[in-house]
Design a protein around this motif. Sequence first.
Motif, PDB file in Angstrom:
ATOM      1  N   GLN A 176     -36.605 -56.202  32.414  1.00 24.00           N
ATOM      2  CA  GLN A 176     -37.733 -57.665  31.630  1.00 24.00           C
ATOM      3  C   GLN A 176     -37.805 -58.713  32.755  1.00 24.00           C
ATOM      4  O   GLN A 176     -37.089 -58.593  33.734  1.00 24.00           O
ATOM      5  CB  GLN A 176     -35.815 -58.216  30.528  1.00 24.00           C
ATOM      6  N   THR A 177     -38.576 -59.342  33.243  1.00 21.42           N
ATOM      7  CA  THR A 177     -38.768 -60.186  34.274  1.00 21.42           C
ATOM      8  C   THR A 177     -39.439 -62.085  33.401  1.00 21.42           C
ATOM      9  O   THR A 177     -39.239 -62.092  32.531  1.00 21.42           O
ATOM     10  CB  THR A 177     -39.973 -60.465  35.155  1.00 21.42           C
ATOM     11  N   LYS A 178     -38.902 -62.858  34.310  1.00 23.90           N
ATOM     12  CA  LYS A 178     -38.717 -64.493  34.269  1.00 23.90           C
ATOM     13  C   LYS A 178     -40.875 -64.277  33.353  1.00 23.90           C
ATOM     14  O   LYS A 178     -41.211 -63.896  34.425  1.00 23.90           O
ATOM     15  CB  LYS A 178     -38.120 -65.334  35.115  1.00 23.90           C
ATOM     16  N   ILE A 179     -40.875 -65.344  32.823  1.00 24.39           N
ATOM     17  CA  ILE A 179     -42.305 -65.385  32.717  1.00 24.39           C
ATOM     18  C   ILE A 179     -43.091 -65.676  34.026  1.00 24.39           C
ATOM     19  O   ILE A 179     -43.056 -66.512  33.831  1.00 24.39           O
ATOM     20  CB  ILE A 179     -42.275 -66.939  31.712  1.00 24.39           C
ATOM     21  N   GLY A 180     -44.034 -64.975  33.920  1.00 24.90           N
ATOM     22  CA  GLY A 180     -44.823 -65.311  34.209  1.00 24.90           C
ATOM     23  C   GLY A 180     -44.948 -63.854  35.878  1.00 24.90           C
ATOM     24  O   GLY A 180     -45.261 -63.846  36.813  1.00 24.90           O
ATOM     25  N   VAL A 227     -34.970 -58.074  43.293  1.00 21.73           N
ATOM     26  CA  VAL A 227     -36.151 -58.409  43.629  1.00 21.73           C
ATOM     27  C   VAL A 227     -36.754 -59.837  42.990  1.00 21.73           C
ATOM     28  O   VAL A 227     -36.074 -59.767  41.785  1.00 21.73           O
ATOM     29  CB  VAL A 227     -37.750 -57.711  43.435  1.00 21.73           C
ATOM     30  N   GLU A 228     -36.836 -60.311  43.380  1.00 19.18           N
ATOM     31  CA  GLU A 228     -36.630 -62.155  42.480  1.00 19.18           C
ATOM     32  C   GLU A 228     -38.250 -61.883  41.100  1.00 19.18           C
ATOM     33  O   GLU A 228     -39.106 -61.380  41.412  1.00 19.18           O
ATOM     34  CB  GLU A 228     -37.425 -62.823  43.710  1.00 19.18           C
ATOM     35  N   GLY A 229     -36.977 -63.134  40.725  1.00 19.53           N
ATOM     36  CA  GLY A 229     -38.105 -62.893  39.197  1.00 19.53           C
ATOM     37  C   GLY A 229     -37.705 -61.735  37.997  1.00 19.53           C
ATOM     38  O   GLY A 229     -37.684 -62.282  36.637  1.00 19.53           O
ATOM     39  N   ILE A 230     -36.502 -60.845  38.848  1.00 19.02           N
ATOM     40  CA  ILE A 230     -35.966 -60.066  37.464  1.00 19.02           C
ATOM     41  C   ILE A 230     -34.875 -61.203  36.566  1.00 19.02           C
ATOM     42  O   ILE A 230     -34.264 -61.560  37.492  1.00 19.02           O
ATOM     43  CB  ILE A 230     -35.271 -58.657  38.164  1.00 19.02           C
ATOM     44  N   TYR A 231     -34.778 -60.270  35.451  1.00 19.20           N
ATOM     45  CA  TYR A 231     -34.191 -60.359  34.568  1.00 19.20           C
ATOM     46  C   TYR A 231     -32.670 -60.267  33.684  1.00 19.20           C
ATOM     47  O   TYR A 231     -31.680 -60.401  33.998  1.00 19.20           O
ATOM     48  CB  TYR A 231     -34.805 -61.941  33.454  1.00 19.20           C
ATOM     49  N   ARG A 232     -33.283 -58.703  33.497  1.00 14.43           N
ATOM     50  CA  ARG A 232     -32.859 -57.954  33.162  1.00 14.43           C
ATOM     51  C   ARG A 232     -32.935 -56.744  33.782  1.00 14.43           C
ATOM     52  O   ARG A 232     -34.398 -56.128  32.814  1.00 14.43           O
ATOM     53  CB  ARG A 232     -32.607 -57.953  31.625  1.00 14.43           C
TER      54      ARG A 232
END
Length: 77
Positions: free
Chosen positions: A9-13, A63-68
């Motif tokens: 799951q990533t941050k939006i966009g 990696v930048e932008g990964i949430y879970r």
Amino acid sequence: MIEAYILIQTKIGKAPAVTEAISAIPGVLRAKSVTGPYDVIVRAEGPTVDDLGRLVVAQIQQVEGIYRTLTCPVVEL
């Protein structure tokens, strides 16, 4: 080799950038952006379960932008 699918799951966009960054990591066989509850699905491999775990924790999760992440090892039944 131990294989696993890693659901991310990533941050939006951020899915396209995360997919591109993860694709360049050694041990990652394939990374694709998808729709649904997860944004990216990765197929990765390592010589042992421990090596695969280190790949996920030390490289993929950084990696930048990964949430879970959710790692699903492949089993041969």
